[in-house]
Motif scaffolding. Structure first.
Motif, short mmCIF file in Angstrom:
data_model
loop_
_atom_site.label_atom_id
_atom_site.label_comp_id
_atom_site.label_asym_id
_atom_site.label_seq_id
_atom_site.Cartn_x
_atom_site.Cartn_y
_atom_site.Cartn_z
N LEU A 105 -6.38 -63.65 -6.45
CA LEU A 105 -6.28 -63.59 -4.48
C LEU A 105 -4.42 -63.58 -4.07
CD1 LEU A 105 -7.94 -64.35 -1.87
CD2 LEU A 105 -7.55 -66.50 -2.41
N ALA A 106 -4.34 -64.27 -3.86
CA ALA A 106 -2.09 -64.20 -3.83
C ALA A 106 -1.44 -62.78 -3.51
CB ALA A 106 -1.50 -64.84 -3.99
N ARG A 107 -2.45 -61.94 -5.50
CA ARG A 107 -1.61 -60.51 -5.31
C ARG A 107 -2.48 -59.34 -4.05
NH1 ARG A 107 -2.60 -60.77 -10.50
NH2 ARG A 107 -0.39 -61.11 -10.75
N SER A 108 -4.53 -60.10 -3.59
CA SER A 108 -4.66 -59.38 -2.96
C SER A 108 -3.71 -59.19 -1.66
CB SER A 108 -5.76 -59.56 -3.08
OG SER A 108 -6.79 -58.32 -2.25
N LYS A 109 -3.82 -60.54 -1.52
CA LYS A 109 -3.72 -61.30 0.21
C LYS A 109 -1.73 -60.49 0.19
CE LYS A 109 -2.92 -64.43 3.09
NZ LYS A 109 -2.76 -66.44 3.03
N GLN A 110 -1.11 -60.34 -0.73
CA GLN A 110 0.53 -59.96 -0.64
C GLN A 110 0.28 -57.78 -0.55
OE1 GLN A 110 2.69 -60.18 -4.22
NE2 GLN A 110 4.37 -59.06 -3.05
N GLU A 111 -0.81 -57.24 -1.33
CA GLU A 111 -0.86 -55.92 -1.05
C GLU A 111 -0.91 -55.52 0.53
OE1 GLU A 111 -3.74 -54.45 -3.56
OE2 GLU A 111 -1.87 -54.91 -5.80
N ARG A 112 -2.58 -56.79 1.07
CA ARG A 112 -2.47 -56.42 2.24
C ARG A 112 -1.39 -56.19 4.01
NH1 ARG A 112 -7.17 -59.08 0.67
NH2 ARG A 112 -6.53 -61.19 1.51
N ARG A 113 -0.29 -57.14 3.66
CA ARG A 113 0.80 -57.74 4.12
C ARG A 113 1.39 -56.26 3.90
NH1 ARG A 113 1.01 -62.93 6.28
NH2 ARG A 113 -1.25 -64.08 6.67
N GLN A 114 1.27 -56.10 2.87
CA GLN A 114 2.24 -55.31 2.48
C GLN A 114 2.13 -53.55 3.37
OE1 GLN A 114 5.53 -55.11 0.98
NE2 GLN A 114 6.21 -53.17 1.29
N ASN A 115 1.37 -53.55 3.86
CA ASN A 115 1.02 -52.60 4.70
C ASN A 115 1.23 -52.43 6.11
OD1 ASN A 115 -0.18 -50.32 1.78
ND2 ASN A 115 -2.08 -52.15 1.90
N LEU A 116 0.72 -53.99 6.48
CA LEU A 116 0.73 -54.14 7.61
C LEU A 116 2.48 -54.64 8.00
CD1 LEU A 116 -1.78 -56.69 7.82
CD2 LEU A 116 -2.45 -54.99 9.16
N TYR A 117 2.92 -55.26 6.98
CA TYR A 117 4.34 -55.12 6.94
C TYR A 117 5.12 -52.97 7.41
CZ TYR A 117 9.45 -55.71 6.86
OH TYR A 117 11.07 -55.90 6.50
N GLN A 165 3.44 -50.49 8.01
CA GLN A 165 3.26 -50.03 9.43
C GLN A 165 3.43 -51.39 10.75
OE1 GLN A 165 -1.32 -49.96 9.45
NE2 GLN A 165 -1.44 -49.39 8.14
N GLY A 166 4.17 -52.51 10.85
CA GLY A 166 5.49 -53.13 11.93
C GLY A 166 4.44 -53.87 12.59
N ALA A 167 2.89 -53.96 11.90
CA ALA A 167 2.14 -54.91 12.40
C ALA A 167 2.57 -56.46 12.21
CB ALA A 167 0.38 -55.01 12.24
N ILE A 168 3.43 -57.12 11.02
CA ILE A 168 3.36 -58.02 11.27
C ILE A 168 5.38 -58.95 10.46
CG2 ILE A 168 1.07 -58.81 10.20
CD1 ILE A 168 3.04 -58.47 7.35
N SER A 169 5.38 -59.31 11.29
CA SER A 169 7.38 -59.50 10.71
C SER A 169 7.45 -59.78 9.38
CB SER A 169 7.34 -60.83 11.76
OG SER A 169 7.24 -62.00 11.45
N ARG A 170 9.02 -59.76 9.79
CA ARG A 170 9.49 -59.97 7.44
C ARG A 170 8.90 -61.57 7.07
NH1 ARG A 170 10.77 -56.88 3.50
NH2 ARG A 170 12.29 -58.59 1.67
N GLU A 171 9.51 -62.41 7.93
CA GLU A 171 9.24 -63.41 7.47
C GLU A 171 7.30 -63.59 7.17
OE1 GLU A 171 9.50 -68.13 10.00
OE2 GLU A 171 9.32 -66.42 11.01
N GLN A 172 6.76 -63.13 8.21
CA GLN A 172 4.93 -63.64 7.88
C GLN A 172 5.09 -62.75 5.50
OE1 GLN A 172 3.55 -61.61 11.76
NE2 GLN A 172 3.25 -63.96 12.01
N PHE A 173 5.57 -61.65 5.66
CA PHE A 173 5.35 -61.23 5.19
C PHE A 173 6.32 -62.11 3.49
CE2 PHE A 173 7.15 -58.54 1.81
CZ PHE A 173 6.16 -57.79 1.47
N ASP A 174 7.25 -62.30 4.05
CA ASP A 174 7.89 -63.15 2.80
C ASP A 174 7.40 -64.98 2.40
OD1 ASP A 174 10.05 -61.21 2.77
OD2 ASP A 174 11.17 -62.47 4.08
N GLU A 175 6.22 -65.19 3.42
CA GLU A 175 5.59 -65.70 3.54
C GLU A 175 4.54 -65.72 2.31
OE1 GLU A 175 3.82 -67.34 6.95
OE2 GLU A 175 6.65 -68.36 7.30
#
Length: 518
Positions: A214-226, A228-238
């Motif tokens: 689940l954590a790996r899947s969540k990382q992949e989604r956040r990777q795409n959002l980061y 695209q610039g939809a989220i910040s670097r801090e959110q991605f690092d979390e």
């Protein structure tokens, strides 16, 4: 003219050389001149008569016998006093030696340890008794060390008491529980893990793997959002961090499962067996009580603490400078508040009771002086009784004399010497009566006559008798000793001579003299 000649006398007859002169005078002056002439003549005749009577009376009293020639000669001899020689084989020679009064003790007192002097309790000239405090050092640090040691001693005593009384029941129960737990763990390791334990480990691993997916899947989604610039670097690092943590949990669970499946390793079993043995030993010690050697070691530790406390007490005593004897403060070297070193002089103390006298004498005299002899010393025109205490072994380099030590015992009738009577440095004299073994004759000093080349002589009576007198003879002598009005001599004498004792300046050798009536 009526005149008188100045050079003429009324009673002088005229001479042929004088011219005949006729002087006519009156009758009254001529009668006066005749009366004066008659008076003078009567006085003259009376004087002659008295002289004649006196001569006649004196002639009647003279002896009719003639004077003997020897008696007449003796009357003209010089009278002298004489003394009979008396021989002696020894005499006492009085000699005076000088020294000074020395204190029984003179000490520059100081502390045995360094520190700051907080109190100086005496002044110069003050009289102090033995044991009187003179000065104090700062002792606060020593007092703190003493309190710390006292606390350590109390703790050691409590431990010793517990050792001697034995362990408490709760302590034994805790040791028994610890041993039981260690044994159970060892037994589990040796038998192997139970099936339910392995099943629990497998279930925990699966759960952690699912959370990791689940954590790996969540990382992949956040990777795409980061991207695209939809989220910040801090959110991605979390998200990345959460996945890494989950991965670590999975790895740990996998390791535990593998260990359960493979069984306990030998080294772990060895360690656990050692823990069991240690727990058993502790329990046995509690049950059997503390060993004797442990109790003795504890007692030794307490003694060591006592020794350290005694050392602190000694250091505290050394912070107080006390008078080692009674005496007077001669000098203060330091003032209050000064930092002093060990052995540095603080005050000078002089002991005045039981003073001594040091007197220098020639080395030849030491053989006659005996230890314990009672002698009399003169100090400021007063007599003091003293005893010979010692003769110092070294020769004084300046005076070339040996020092004799006298213990002054009394001060007249006042008994033992006290401080106001004598002080150090006073001049003391000692008169020594020395016996000299030599033969000679005692004579009055008036009998001596100066000879040639600095020698001395005396006059003695030689041949003769009382009627015709005695011939004076000269004898050369050597003066051995002078004692006031007496002299001791020796020389060409046989002891039978009669020595002329006075009037020697009026006679010479060969002269006849007579003995005066004494």
């Amino acid at each position: 003219m009526n005149r008188l000649m100045p050079d003429s006398h009324p009673l002088s007859p005229p001479t042929s050389e004088d011219p005949l002169k006729i002087t006519v005078t009156s009758s009254e002056p001529q009668k006066h001149s005749q009366r004066r002439f008659q008076g003078v003549r009567r006085w003259y005749l009376g004087g002659l008569l008295l002289l004649g009577v006196g001569y006649g009376i004196g002639s009647m009293r003279q002896p009719t016998q003639p004077i003997a020639p020897s008696v007449a000669e003796n009357e003209h001899l010089l009278p002298v006093e004489i003394d009979q020689l008396v021989q002696v084989n020894a005499y006492q020679q009085s000699r005076t030696y000088t020294g000074e009064i020395v204190a029984q003790n003179t000490s520059d007192l100081g502390f045995e340890r360094g520190g700051t002097m907080t109190q100086l309790l005496v002044t110069e000239g003050q009289w102090v008794n033995q044991g009187t405090p003179l000065a104090r050092l700062d002792d606060r640090q020593l007092i703190a060390q003493k309190q710390d040691l006292l606390a350590q001693k109390q703790q050691a005593l409590a431990q010793l008491k517990e050792m001697e009384a034995g362990s408490r029941a709760e302590t034994i129960a805790a040791a028994q529980a610890n041993l039981a737990q260690a044994k159970a763990q060892l037994q589990e390791m040796e038998v192997g893990h139970r099936a339910e334990t392995i099943a629990a480990a497998q279930a925990r691993l699966k759960t952690l793997q699912a959370q990791l997916a689940l954590a790996r899947s969540k990382q992949e989604r956040r990777q795409n959002l980061y991207t695209q610039g939809a989220i910040s670097r801090e959110q991605f690092d979390e998200v990345v961090t959460d996945m890494d943590s989950q991965q670590a949990r999975v790895n740990e669970a996998q390791s535990q499962l593998d260990e359960l499946l493979a069984g306990t390793r030998p080294e772990i079993l060895t360690q656990q067996r050692a823990r069991v043995k240690q727990a058993q030993s502790q329990l046995d010690e509690l049950l059997a009580g503390t060993r004797r050697e442990v109790i003795e070691a504890q007692k030794a530790a307490i003694k060591q603490l006592d020794s350290r406390l005694a050392s602190i007490e000694l250091d505290l005593e050394k912070t107080v400078l006390k008078a080692p004897f009674s005496g007077k403060i001669q000098k203060r070297y330091l003032d209050q508040g000064t930092a002093v070193q060990a052995g540095q002089g603080v005050v000078r103390l002089v002991q005045l009771d039981g003073v001594k006298a040091h007197i220098g004498v020639p080395t030849s005299l030491t053989s006659e002086i005996k230890m314990g002899q009672s002698q009399t010393l003169q100090i400021d025109q007063k007599s003091y009784s003293a005893t010979v205490k010692a003769i110092l072994p070294e020769l004084d380099a300046a005076s070339r004399t040996v020092t004799v030590v006298f213990q002054v015992k009394g001060a007249g009738s006042t008994g033992e010497i006290t401080s106001p009577l004598l002080t150090t440095g006073q001049i003391v004299t000692w008169q020594w009566q020395q016996n000299i073994n030599t033969s000679g004759y005692w004579l009055p000093s008036t009998a001596l006559v100066k000879g040639i080349r600095g020698l001395w002589s005396i006059y003695v009576l030689g041949d003769g008798n009382a009627s015709q007198g005695f011939v004076v003879e000269r004898r050369d002598v050597e003066v051995l000793y002078t004692d006031g009005e007496r002299v001791l001599v020796r020389g060409t004498l046989d002891g039978t001579e009669k020595v002329i004792t006075n009037g020697t300046n009026r006679i010479i050798s060969g002269q006849r003299v007579k003995i005066s009536k004494q």
